[in-house]
Design a protein around this motif. Sequence first.
Motif, PDB file in Angstrom:
ATOM      1  N   ALA A   1       3.422 -22.987  -7.384  1.00 16.98           N
ATOM      2  CA  ALA A   1       2.428 -22.891  -8.446  1.00 16.98           C
ATOM      3  C   ALA A   1       1.247 -23.815  -8.173  1.00 16.98           C
ATOM      4  O   ALA A   1       0.078 -23.435  -8.342  1.00 16.98           O
ATOM      5  CB  ALA A   1       3.074 -23.230  -9.787  1.00 16.98           C
ATOM      6  N   GLY A   2       1.553 -25.032  -7.741  1.00 18.74           N
ATOM      7  CA  GLY A   2       0.501 -26.004  -7.474  1.00 18.74           C
ATOM      8  C   GLY A   2      -0.434 -25.568  -6.373  1.00 18.74           C
ATOM      9  O   GLY A   2      -1.647 -25.835  -6.416  1.00 18.74           O
ATOM     10  N   LYS A   3       0.094 -24.879  -5.381  1.00 14.82           N
ATOM     11  CA  LYS A   3      -0.719 -24.430  -4.253  1.00 14.82           C
ATOM     12  C   LYS A   3      -1.804 -23.454  -4.667  1.00 14.82           C
ATOM     13  O   LYS A   3      -2.882 -23.419  -4.072  1.00 14.82           O
ATOM     14  CB  LYS A   3       0.173 -23.765  -3.192  1.00 14.82           C
ATOM     15  N   VAL A   4      -1.516 -22.648  -5.689  1.00 21.37           N
ATOM     16  CA  VAL A   4      -2.458 -21.590  -6.077  1.00 21.37           C
ATOM     17  C   VAL A   4      -3.117 -21.853  -7.425  1.00 21.37           C
ATOM     18  O   VAL A   4      -3.792 -20.982  -7.988  1.00 21.37           O
ATOM     19  CB  VAL A   4      -1.754 -20.207  -6.096  1.00 21.37           C
ATOM     20  N   GLY A   5      -2.894 -23.058  -7.975  1.00 20.95           N
ATOM     21  CA  GLY A   5      -3.502 -23.392  -9.255  1.00 20.95           C
ATOM     22  C   GLY A   5      -2.865 -22.715 -10.448  1.00 20.95           C
ATOM     23  O   GLY A   5      -3.497 -22.571 -11.508  1.00 20.95           O
ATOM     24  N   ASP A   6      -1.618 -22.297 -10.291  1.00 26.05           N
ATOM     25  CA  ASP A   6      -0.901 -21.660 -11.397  1.00 26.05           C
ATOM     26  C   ASP A   6      -0.632 -22.697 -12.497  1.00 26.05           C
ATOM     27  O   ASP A   6      -0.297 -23.844 -12.203  1.00 26.05           O
ATOM     28  CB  ASP A   6       0.430 -21.100 -10.877  1.00 26.05           C
ATOM     29  N   PRO A   7      -0.758 -22.327 -13.783  1.00 27.24           N
ATOM     30  CA  PRO A   7      -0.535 -23.277 -14.880  1.00 27.24           C
ATOM     31  C   PRO A   7       0.854 -23.891 -14.907  1.00 27.24           C
ATOM     32  O   PRO A   7       1.067 -24.909 -15.566  1.00 27.24           O
ATOM     33  CB  PRO A   7      -0.767 -22.430 -16.140  1.00 27.24           C
ATOM     34  N   LEU A   8       1.819 -23.280 -14.215  1.00 28.26           N
ATOM     35  CA  LEU A   8       3.175 -23.824 -14.188  1.00 28.26           C
ATOM     36  C   LEU A   8       3.182 -25.271 -13.724  1.00 28.26           C
ATOM     37  O   LEU A   8       3.981 -26.091 -14.200  1.00 28.26           O
ATOM     38  CB  LEU A   8       4.079 -22.984 -13.274  1.00 28.26           C
ATOM     39  N   ALA A   9       2.285 -25.617 -12.803  1.00 26.93           N
ATOM     40  CA  ALA A   9       2.234 -26.985 -12.283  1.00 26.93           C
ATOM     41  C   ALA A   9       1.843 -27.986 -13.372  1.00 26.93           C
ATOM     42  O   ALA A   9       2.161 -29.171 -13.262  1.00 26.93           O
ATOM     43  CB  ALA A   9       1.247 -27.070 -11.116  1.00 26.93           C
ATOM     44  N   GLU A  10       1.162 -27.526 -14.394  1.00 31.03           N
ATOM     45  CA  GLU A  10       0.848 -28.375 -15.546  1.00 31.03           C
ATOM     46  C   GLU A  10       1.928 -28.255 -16.610  1.00 31.03           C
ATOM     47  O   GLU A  10       2.415 -29.258 -17.144  1.00 31.03           O
ATOM     48  CB  GLU A  10      -0.498 -27.983 -16.156  1.00 31.03           C
ATOM     49  N   ASP A  11       2.312 -27.017 -16.917  1.00 25.55           N
ATOM     50  CA  ASP A  11       3.233 -26.761 -18.021  1.00 25.55           C
ATOM     51  C   ASP A  11       4.607 -27.366 -17.791  1.00 25.55           C
ATOM     52  O   ASP A  11       5.221 -27.902 -18.722  1.00 25.55           O
ATOM     53  CB  ASP A  11       3.371 -25.255 -18.255  1.00 25.55           C
ATOM     54  N   PHE A  12       5.107 -27.267 -16.553  1.00 26.94           N
ATOM     55  CA  PHE A  12       6.453 -27.764 -16.279  1.00 26.94           C
ATOM     56  C   PHE A  12       6.550 -29.252 -16.588  1.00 26.94           C
ATOM     57  O   PHE A  12       7.425 -29.692 -17.337  1.00 26.94           O
ATOM     58  CB  PHE A  12       6.849 -27.501 -14.822  1.00 26.94           C
ATOM     59  N   PHE A  13       5.656 -30.046 -16.004  1.00 23.39           N
ATOM     60  CA  PHE A  13       5.713 -31.492 -16.221  1.00 23.39           C
ATOM     61  C   PHE A  13       5.450 -31.848 -17.686  1.00 23.39           C
ATOM     62  O   PHE A  13       6.131 -32.702 -18.258  1.00 23.39           O
ATOM     63  CB  PHE A  13       4.701 -32.207 -15.322  1.00 23.39           C
ATOM     64  N   ARG A  14       4.464 -31.194 -18.284  1.00 22.22           N
ATOM     65  CA  ARG A  14       4.124 -31.489 -19.683  1.00 22.22           C
ATOM     66  C   ARG A  14       5.328 -31.262 -20.597  1.00 22.22           C
ATOM     67  O   ARG A  14       5.715 -32.141 -21.383  1.00 22.22           O
ATOM     68  CB  ARG A  14       2.951 -30.618 -20.134  1.00 22.22           C
ATOM     69  N   GLU A  15       5.943 -30.094 -20.482  1.00 18.49           N
ATOM     70  CA  GLU A  15       7.033 -29.753 -21.394  1.00 18.49           C
ATOM     71  C   GLU A  15       8.323 -30.497 -21.047  1.00 18.49           C
ATOM     72  O   GLU A  15       9.129 -30.803 -21.930  1.00 18.49           O
ATOM     73  CB  GLU A  15       7.225 -28.242 -21.414  1.00 18.49           C
ATOM     74  N   GLU A  16       8.515 -30.796 -19.770  1.00 22.65           N
ATOM     75  CA  GLU A  16       9.679 -31.595 -19.376  1.00 22.65           C
ATOM     76  C   GLU A  16       9.579 -32.995 -19.969  1.00 22.65           C
ATOM     77  O   GLU A  16      10.552 -33.525 -20.515  1.00 22.65           O
ATOM     78  CB  GLU A  16       9.783 -31.688 -17.850  1.00 22.65           C
ATOM     79  N   TYR A  17       8.403 -33.602 -19.904  1.00 20.29           N
ATOM     80  CA  TYR A  17       8.229 -34.957 -20.419  1.00 20.29           C
ATOM     81  C   TYR A  17       8.331 -34.988 -21.946  1.00 20.29           C
ATOM     82  O   TYR A  17       8.826 -35.959 -22.522  1.00 20.29           O
ATOM     83  CB  TYR A  17       6.885 -35.533 -19.975  1.00 20.29           C
ATOM     84  N   ILE A  18       7.866 -33.942 -22.608  1.00 22.45           N
ATOM     85  CA  ILE A  18       8.023 -33.860 -24.064  1.00 22.45           C
ATOM     86  C   ILE A  18       9.504 -33.797 -24.422  1.00 22.45           C
ATOM     87  O   ILE A  18       9.956 -34.424 -25.398  1.00 22.45           O
ATOM     88  CB  ILE A  18       7.249 -32.641 -24.613  1.00 22.45           C
ATOM     89  N   LEU A  19      10.289 -33.064 -23.632  1.00 25.40           N
ATOM     90  CA  LEU A  19      11.739 -33.014 -23.840  1.00 25.40           C
ATOM     91  C   LEU A  19      12.364 -34.381 -23.577  1.00 25.40           C
ATOM     92  O   LEU A  19      13.238 -34.829 -24.338  1.00 25.40           O
ATOM     93  CB  LEU A  19      12.370 -31.957 -22.931  1.00 25.40           C
ATOM     94  N   ASN A  20      11.942 -35.064 -22.520  1.00 25.37           N
ATOM     95  CA  ASN A  20      12.466 -36.405 -22.226  1.00 25.37           C
ATOM     96  C   ASN A  20      12.234 -37.337 -23.410  1.00 25.37           C
ATOM     97  O   ASN A  20      13.122 -38.122 -23.784  1.00 25.37           O
ATOM     98  CB  ASN A  20      11.787 -36.991 -20.992  1.00 25.37           C
ATOM     99  N   ASN A  21      11.050 -37.263 -24.012  1.00 25.70           N
ATOM    100  CA  ASN A  21      10.740 -38.110 -25.156  1.00 25.70           C
ATOM    101  C   ASN A  21      11.604 -37.736 -26.362  1.00 25.70           C
ATOM    102  O   ASN A  21      12.064 -38.619 -27.103  1.00 25.70           O
ATOM    103  CB  ASN A  21       9.267 -37.986 -25.521  1.00 25.70           C
ATOM    104  N   ALA A  22      11.847 -36.438 -26.558  1.00 23.60           N
ATOM    105  CA  ALA A  22      12.689 -35.988 -27.672  1.00 23.60           C
ATOM    106  C   ALA A  22      14.108 -36.523 -27.523  1.00 23.60           C
ATOM    107  O   ALA A  22      14.759 -36.880 -28.521  1.00 23.60           O
ATOM    108  CB  ALA A  22      12.702 -34.460 -27.736  1.00 23.60           C
ATOM    109  N   ILE A  23      14.589 -36.582 -26.294  1.00 25.08           N
ATOM    110  CA  ILE A  23      15.920 -37.149 -26.035  1.00 25.08           C
ATOM    111  C   ILE A  23      15.925 -38.647 -26.350  1.00 25.08           C
ATOM    112  O   ILE A  23      16.845 -39.168 -26.985  1.00 25.08           O
ATOM    113  CB  ILE A  23      16.338 -36.894 -24.576  1.00 25.08           C
ATOM    114  N   GLY A  24      14.868 -39.327 -25.914  1.00 23.27           N
ATOM    115  CA  GLY A  24      14.779 -40.766 -26.133  1.00 23.27           C
ATOM    116  C   GLY A  24      14.631 -41.159 -27.585  1.00 23.27           C
ATOM    117  O   GLY A  24      14.996 -42.275 -27.967  1.00 23.27           O
ATOM    118  N   THR A  25      14.101 -40.261 -28.411  1.00 23.81           N
ATOM    119  CA  THR A  25      13.877 -40.576 -29.827  1.00 23.81           C
ATOM    120  C   THR A  25      14.859 -39.846 -30.745  1.00 23.81           C
ATOM    121  O   THR A  25      14.734 -39.948 -31.971  1.00 23.81           O
ATOM    122  CB  THR A  25      12.438 -40.206 -30.232  1.00 23.81           C
TER     123      THR A  25
END
Length: 351
Positions: free
Chosen positions: A102-126
């Motif tokens: 995704a990152g090679k071709v500018g696909d939004p997945l390269a943004e969405d994956f990290f963004r939503e994964e980190y939001i989940l990490n925070n939900a676990i932490g809180t």
Amino acid sequence: MSFFSCQKLKFLCQFLHNCVSLLNQMSSQVEPGVLLEKVGSAGVITINRPKVLNALNLPMIRQIYPQLKKWENDNETDIVIVRGAGGKAFCAGGDIRAVTEAGKVGDPLAEDFFREEYILNNAIGTCRKPYIALIEGITMGGGVGLSVHGRFRVATEKTLFAMPETAIGLFPDVGGGHFLPRLRGKLGLFLALTGFRLKGRDVQRAGVATHFVESKKIPELEKELVEMKSPSAADVSRVLDSYQSQVRILLHRRVPCCLLFQTLSRMSPTSLKITYKQLKAGATMSLQDVLVMEYRLSQACMRGCDFYEGVRAVLVDKDQNPKWKPSTLEEVSEQAVEQCFSSLGDKDLTF
């Protein structure tokens, strides 16, 4: 319409019908990547991709997050348990290959994956409910993010923990900048820079796991946990304590300097400098602030070249011979590192 045309049309319709039936049959046989179920008073998350060591992908994240929030606010759900299917891995990391493409071709997945994964990490932490991660088997990268921020982390003799991101031109993310510098001494920095693997009891000795329980006792432990009536965090702690062999002392193991140098020389110089700064800053930051910082770093890595070269060398071609750019620590300027931490403006991660 001629007789032959009618016959062709009937044949085509039957062919299409057979194709649809076959596709429906195939889709019904595909196991879901994550299982979400209520067992007794527990919400149970099972990472269910054992053929790929339970690698975490975006559809799985999008299933887990809303269900976790629902259980957190459900008066009939007292605890949350997360585990991996198959026995070999809890979760060996994120679906890095998909992110790479995704990152090679500018696909939004390269943004969405990290963004939503980190939001989940925070939900676990809180999470207000006791969150219990049974980290049996390989636990790396994204699997660490699914476990280490929770209140309880249970390792077994089969647990293999590592944050090997500097070897692929990345950095120990998913909140690594928060929990690693809080391990005793400089252990977290050592694990972050080298990708060193902790096994079995050492996972608890290091402070990554809160408890150590023999693998054969895990089914019995799970049964007792889900059958508890309105348990508090203290109640869960007492049950876990009753199953574990007490391990209090961290064993000091010397790593020869030559071996340490050889290990670091294989890592991305840019990743090493980013990681050092990440952990130094994260030592005094909240989990949320660390995740905002790490999202900036993730997107900087997507814009660079070492991540793609690292994935090629380690996961695709497997020649273990990445060509880093720059190739030495001296060539990585402080300005270049600082830019990786710069704000993304309206694209910054928010909670």
